[in-house]
Every structure is written in C-alpha cells, then in structure tokens.
Design an enzyme around this catalytic site. Structure first.
Site, PDB file in Angstrom:
ATOM      1  N   HIS A   1       0.764  -1.131  -0.116  1.00 44.30           N
ATOM      2  CA  HIS A   1      -0.059   0.021  -0.012  1.00 44.30           C
ATOM      3  C   HIS A   1       0.974   1.332   0.090  1.00 44.30           C
ATOM      4  O   HIS A   1       1.690   1.682   0.967  1.00 44.30           O
ATOM      5  CB  HIS A   1      -1.078   0.138   1.417  1.00 44.30           C
ATOM      6  CG  HIS A   1      -1.817  -1.207   1.388  1.00 44.30           C
ATOM      7  ND1 HIS A   1      -2.966  -1.069   0.722  1.00 44.30           N
ATOM      8  CD2 HIS A   1      -1.651  -2.289   1.830  1.00 44.30           C
ATOM      9  CE1 HIS A   1      -3.557  -2.349   1.033  1.00 44.30           C
ATOM     10  NE2 HIS A   1      -2.864  -3.154   1.719  1.00 44.30           N
ATOM     11  N   LEU A   2       0.836   1.981  -0.899  1.00 44.03           N
ATOM     12  CA  LEU A   2       1.656   3.197  -1.153  1.00 44.03           C
ATOM     13  C   LEU A   2       0.860   4.590  -0.708  1.00 44.03           C
ATOM     14  O   LEU A   2       1.391   5.537  -0.711  1.00 44.03           O
ATOM     15  CB  LEU A   2       2.286   3.428  -2.749  1.00 44.03           C
ATOM     16  CG  LEU A   2       3.076   2.420  -3.043  1.00 44.03           C
ATOM     17  CD1 LEU A   2       3.847   2.516  -4.378  1.00 44.03           C
ATOM     18  CD2 LEU A   2       4.147   2.120  -1.889  1.00 44.03           C
ATOM     19  N   ARG A   3      -0.485   4.470  -0.712  1.00 38.36           N
ATOM     20  CA  ARG A   3      -1.456   5.270  -0.145  1.00 38.36           C
ATOM     21  C   ARG A   3      -1.646   6.645  -0.885  1.00 38.36           C
ATOM     22  O   ARG A   3      -2.745   7.070  -0.682  1.00 38.36           O
ATOM     23  CB  ARG A   3      -0.938   5.816   1.177  1.00 38.36           C
ATOM     24  CG  ARG A   3      -0.539   4.895   2.282  1.00 38.36           C
ATOM     25  CD  ARG A   3      -1.890   4.073   2.573  1.00 38.36           C
ATOM     26  NE  ARG A   3      -1.526   3.153   3.783  1.00 38.36           N
ATOM     27  CZ  ARG A   3      -2.477   2.143   3.954  1.00 38.36           C
ATOM     28  NH1 ARG A   3      -3.400   1.811   3.124  1.00 38.36           N
ATOM     29  NH2 ARG A   3      -2.169   1.276   5.115  1.00 38.36           N
TER      30      ARG A   3
ATOM     31  N   ASN B   1      -6.748   0.744  -2.756  1.00 42.34           N
ATOM     32  CA  ASN B   1      -7.458   1.326  -1.722  1.00 42.34           C
ATOM     33  C   ASN B   1      -6.825   2.486  -1.628  1.00 42.34           C
ATOM     34  O   ASN B   1      -6.830   3.045  -0.306  1.00 42.34           O
ATOM     35  CB  ASN B   1      -7.733   0.346  -0.377  1.00 42.34           C
ATOM     36  CG  ASN B   1      -6.472   0.040   0.177  1.00 42.34           C
ATOM     37  OD1 ASN B   1      -5.559   0.062  -0.413  1.00 42.34           O
ATOM     38  ND2 ASN B   1      -6.597  -0.585   1.589  1.00 42.34           N
TER      39      ASN B   1
ATOM     40  N   ASP C   1      -8.827  -5.601  -2.197  1.00 47.59           N
ATOM     41  CA  ASP C   1      -7.776  -5.748  -0.903  1.00 47.59           C
ATOM     42  C   ASP C   1      -8.386  -4.893   0.146  1.00 47.59           C
ATOM     43  O   ASP C   1      -8.499  -3.459  -0.205  1.00 47.59           O
ATOM     44  CB  ASP C   1      -6.527  -5.757  -1.274  1.00 47.59           C
ATOM     45  CG  ASP C   1      -5.588  -5.972   0.268  1.00 47.59           C
ATOM     46  OD1 ASP C   1      -5.898  -7.123   0.627  1.00 47.59           O
ATOM     47  OD2 ASP C   1      -5.057  -5.060   0.759  1.00 47.59           O
TER      48      ASP C   1
ATOM     49  N   HIS D   1      -8.642 -11.092  -1.238  1.00 48.26           N
ATOM     50  CA  HIS D   1      -8.648 -10.953   0.294  1.00 48.26           C
ATOM     51  C   HIS D   1      -9.779 -11.649   0.798  1.00 48.26           C
ATOM     52  O   HIS D   1     -11.077 -11.399   0.568  1.00 48.26           O
ATOM     53  CB  HIS D   1      -8.847  -9.348   0.396  1.00 48.26           C
ATOM     54  CG  HIS D   1      -9.031  -8.826   1.786  1.00 48.26           C
ATOM     55  ND1 HIS D   1      -8.134  -8.199   2.629  1.00 48.26           N
ATOM     56  CD2 HIS D   1     -10.033  -9.016   2.792  1.00 48.26           C
ATOM     57  CE1 HIS D   1      -8.652  -7.890   3.928  1.00 48.26           C
ATOM     58  NE2 HIS D   1      -9.664  -8.853   3.965  1.00 48.26           N
TER      59      HIS D   1
ATOM     60  N   HIS E   1      -2.276 -12.995   1.857  1.00 46.05           N
ATOM     61  CA  HIS E   1      -2.144 -12.758   3.111  1.00 46.05           C
ATOM     62  C   HIS E   1      -2.721 -14.100   3.832  1.00 46.05           C
ATOM     63  O   HIS E   1      -3.407 -13.939   4.717  1.00 46.05           O
ATOM     64  CB  HIS E   1      -2.394 -11.626   3.719  1.00 46.05           C
ATOM     65  CG  HIS E   1      -3.564 -10.605   3.401  1.00 46.05           C
ATOM     66  ND1 HIS E   1      -4.815 -11.364   3.592  1.00 46.05           N
ATOM     67  CD2 HIS E   1      -3.955  -9.415   3.073  1.00 46.05           C
ATOM     68  CE1 HIS E   1      -5.803 -10.293   3.146  1.00 46.05           C
ATOM     69  NE2 HIS E   1      -5.294  -9.483   2.895  1.00 46.05           N
TER      70      HIS E   1
ATOM     71  N   ASP F   1       2.473  -6.873   2.385  1.00 47.67           N
ATOM     72  CA  ASP F   1       1.359  -6.255   2.702  1.00 47.67           C
ATOM     73  C   ASP F   1       1.729  -4.816   3.464  1.00 47.67           C
ATOM     74  O   ASP F   1       1.117  -4.543   4.710  1.00 47.67           O
ATOM     75  CB  ASP F   1       0.242  -7.206   3.548  1.00 47.67           C
ATOM     76  CG  ASP F   1      -1.056  -6.484   3.817  1.00 47.67           C
ATOM     77  OD1 ASP F   1      -1.207  -5.420   3.139  1.00 47.67           O
ATOM     78  OD2 ASP F   1      -1.911  -7.026   4.560  1.00 47.67           O
TER      79      ASP F   1
ATOM     80  N   HIS G   1       1.066   3.856   8.400  1.00 51.52           N
ATOM     81  CA  HIS G   1       0.100   4.683   9.016  1.00 51.52           C
ATOM     82  C   HIS G   1       0.545   5.580   9.833  1.00 51.52           C
ATOM     83  O   HIS G   1       1.989   5.759  10.249  1.00 51.52           O
ATOM     84  CB  HIS G   1      -0.933   3.933   9.993  1.00 51.52           C
ATOM     85  CG  HIS G   1      -1.733   2.957   9.387  1.00 51.52           C
ATOM     86  ND1 HIS G   1      -3.016   3.464   8.398  1.00 51.52           N
ATOM     87  CD2 HIS G   1      -2.044   1.451   9.282  1.00 51.52           C
ATOM     88  CE1 HIS G   1      -3.487   2.244   7.840  1.00 51.52           C
ATOM     89  NE2 HIS G   1      -2.810   1.207   8.244  1.00 51.52           N
TER      90      HIS G   1
END
Length: 426
Positions: free
Chosen positions: A64-66, A96, A154, A181, A233, A306, A310
C-alpha cells in the site's frame, strides 16, 4: 553506465544458479553473467560483493503506497525509498487509495507519479469493483490498457460470488490475476484472533473461519470459471489445508503470506500494542506452524509484505480504535531470512518466493539474473545482525511491532533497471 558486481555468491532460483559469479550490467540490462569477468574499461563501476549473496531484485505482489489521497500516511516516493532499502525492485500497490484506483485516470496518475518520483518500479493493481463497494465491476479493460497488472478489492472481499465470477471472467480475457482478500464481513467484526489471547485481553475476536470460508468460496468460483486466482495474506492452518487440497485438482490457484504471519503470534496483542493490530490478525502458534509448513511444502507460493503504513495518530489510540496494518518494507526480507536460518527453506526456495514466483504470477521478465534481463539486483548479507529502529525508516509509516528487535540478515544494495537506488557497499 556499466557496473560490474564482482565476487558475489549468486543465487538465482529461476536459472537454478547457486555459486560464485560476476555480473556485468550495461545500462538497464544484464550484459553478462560469468565466473570471472575481467575485461572491463575504466569507466565501469565495480561493486565488491565478496562474502555477500547476489540475487534478483525482490518483487512484492502486495503493498500500500497510499497515494493518491493518503499522502500523510505514505507517498509513492517515501514508500519506494523504503522498498528499495528492503531489497524490493518492484512493488504492486493496492487500489484502496482516495480516489480508489477503479478507473483509467487513477491508474495513469499512479504510473506517471511513479515514473517521476518512484525509487523502484511501481505496478498498480486495479480495483475489482467501483469504490471497493462490491456493487459493480470497475473499468477493468480501460485500467488494463492504462497499465494495471492485477485486480483486487484488497481490504475487503468481493461480497457477491456472482460478481466475483464476472470479475474472474473479465480478468481471464486480459490475463490479469485476481488477488483475493478472504474475509467474511459477518464474522470479522473484531480486532484480534479469536482464541486464548482474545479471551485474556478481552478484545473481540476474529475467528479463523472468517478467512477460511471465503478461501473455499473463491476457489470454488475460480474452478467453475477455470480462471487463475491468487489468495493473499493467508494466515490460518485451515486456509493452508483448503488450498493444499484444491491445488491437487486445480493448478491455477496461487497464494501468499506475509512475514508477520510466520514470525509473530496473537500473544503479541496481550500487551495491547496497536502496532500488532493487522488484518487478518496475528494467529495462534498452531497457525504459525502451519504457515511455515505450507511454505516448506510449496503450498504457499509467495511471500508478500502487505506494507501498510500509517501516521502515528492512527495507532496511538485505544486498541479497538486503532487502524489495522504494519509498515513492512524495511523488515520483510530480514524476517523472511529467518525461515532460512530456521531450516524451513533453503536460500534458493526462499528467494524463489520473493522473485521468480511473483514474476510468474504477474507475467514479468524480471526476477531473474540472466543476459538480456532487466538489471534488477540485490546484494545482501544473510548473517548481518541489526536492530530495528522505526525512527530510521524511510517510510512515513513507523508502525512496526518489530521496533527494538535484533534481526539477522540485511540488504545492502539494490539496483533497478541498471540504476543503483540503494547502496551500503560503497
């Protein structure tokens, strides 16, 4: 620029190479792999890899690179800096984001941003459904044309089996893997694994069956459509058992797990450390044992990170309010090397799960060190011990349960397309 990586112990699972070799890189590709390359000109940069292992650059099929939308958690630049440190030459970023990557425009934004600011190669994963809402399919064809390499919702499962069937049929047309997922929403409203630890800490549990039910359902749908399916995962013994049984009859099933699922147990949540809050949750000792056995037997094909960074305010709260996720790029390889040190996997099989197997899933030409291949290469010391200090992470996400631990094995050099993007070798 020409670069000669000299004197290293080359381990290349795809070519079944395990021995001392020199590697000559010319521009973005590998020019020569030989036991003793001496004819180089003065402009060639020589990297001394003696007493180190040389391997293909790692490939992460789940991160996740956001960006876009959550740049306060991570950006493409900071995320890929962390990935390069960890030995990853290629990362697949999940959909996401905000807006969700469910259209050509978002896919193109990610690709353009990665081209301008990325330190390693970034491959976008498109959403299965619009807005990840499980109501209607995303613009899969347009995203494929723009450059996605897989589709996944995911963060949640595709709720409708009928919609999943359509997604698998579309993905099959474009030869795109569907990354599943596996989580039944009706069973997964808790915060930690349902078991003794949840009983002791008083936190609502997420039972193993929440994962296992969807593993079984998604495999059944994929078999009916005769389409490839990748389960991501994986965390429970029951899931490993279901997948092992399904693979005997249907060869288009692949799966991955993550380092925290074979390193930590749900006992890590007894201290209410929110950095140990991850989805799926850390499981029991029995589950960890089964995950390791699944890796050893080849039931589990791939190790993914994964990587879920945050900001501190998402973690510095009560456990039930904290966000799920571990920042994993910079510790994943060292934790995975633990499987080698424990004797679960030999070095060739371990690296296969982080290079050749992910490349096969995604249809990439990387993940191999051979003449003409992309010059994606790492050099690492499997025995170097180092303390994990989250404050030194390149990632914006400092949320790691491994802070303060001493890990064994460290990446020292990463090259992507012939460009040195991380170097501790000098």
């Amino acid at each position: 620029m020409k670069v000669l990586i000299r004197g290293g112990h080359l381990v290349d699972p795809k070519n079944d190479i395990d021995g001392r070799y020199d590697v000559l890189i010319d521009g973005p590709v590998i020019k020569e792999v030989s036991r003793n390359i001496r004819k180089v000109d003065g402009s060639t940069k020589v990297i001394d890899a003696s007493k180190r292992i040389v391997a293909p650059g790692l490939i992460d099929v789940h991160s996740h690179l956001r960006e876009p939308g959550f740049e306060y958690k991570e950006t493409i630049r900071t995320g890929t800096m962390a990935a390069a440190r960890g030995g990853f030459a290629t990362v697949v970023c999940m959909a996401n984001t905000n807006p969700v990557n469910d259209s050509r425009s978002v896919t193109e934004f990610i690709i353009d941003k990665a081209r301008a600011e990325g330190i390693c190669r970034v491959l976008p994963c498109g959403a299965v459904t619009k807005g990840l809402k499980s109501e209607e399919l995303s613009e899969i064809g347009e995203m494929f044309e723009a450059g996605i390499v897989a589709i996944s919702d995911d963060g949640r499962s595709v709720r409708s089996a009928g919609l999943l069937r359509k997604a698998l049929e579309y993905a099959k047309l474009f030869k795109l893997p569907v990354i599943s997922h596996c989580e039944d929403d009706a069973l997964s409203g808790g915060y930690v694994h349902e078991g003794l630890a949840s009983l002791l800490n008083g936190l609502e549990g997420i039972p193993a069956i929440a994962e296992e039910l969807i593993v079984g359902r998604d495999i059944a749908v994929a078999r009916y459509v005769d389409a490839p399916l990748h389960l991501t995962h994986i965390s429970t013994a029951g899931s490993v058992e279901i997948i092992e049984r399904a693979k005997r009859a249907f060869k288009k099933i692949t799966c991955d797990t993550c380092p925290h699922y074979f390193t930590l147990t749900d006992e890590s949540t007894l201290t209410y450390d929110t950095n140990a809050k991850v989805n799926p949750p850390l499981r029991s000792k029995e589950d960890v044992k089964a995950i390791k056995e699944g890796l050893r037997k080849g039931t589990i094909d791939i190790i993914a990170t994964d990587h879920a960074p945050h900001e501190s305010t998402s973690k510095d709260v009560e456990f039930d309010l904290a966000t799920f996720g571990i920042s994993g790029f910079e510790t994943a390889f060292a934790l995975s090397l633990g499987l080698f040190h424990e004797g679960v996997l030999d070095m060739k099989n371990l690296l296969a799960k982080m290079t050749a197997n992910p490349a096969r899933l995604l249809g990439l030409t990387s993940g191999v060190i051979t003449e003409g291949a992309p010059a994606d290469i790492i050099v690492f010391d499997p025995d170097m011990e180092w303390p994990v200090d989250r404050n030194s992470f390149a990632s914006k996400g400092k949320n790691t349960p491994f802070h303060g631990m001493t890990l064994r094995g460290r990446n020292l050099f990463t090259m992507v397309d012939g460009k040195i993007v991380y170097n501790e070798l000098g």
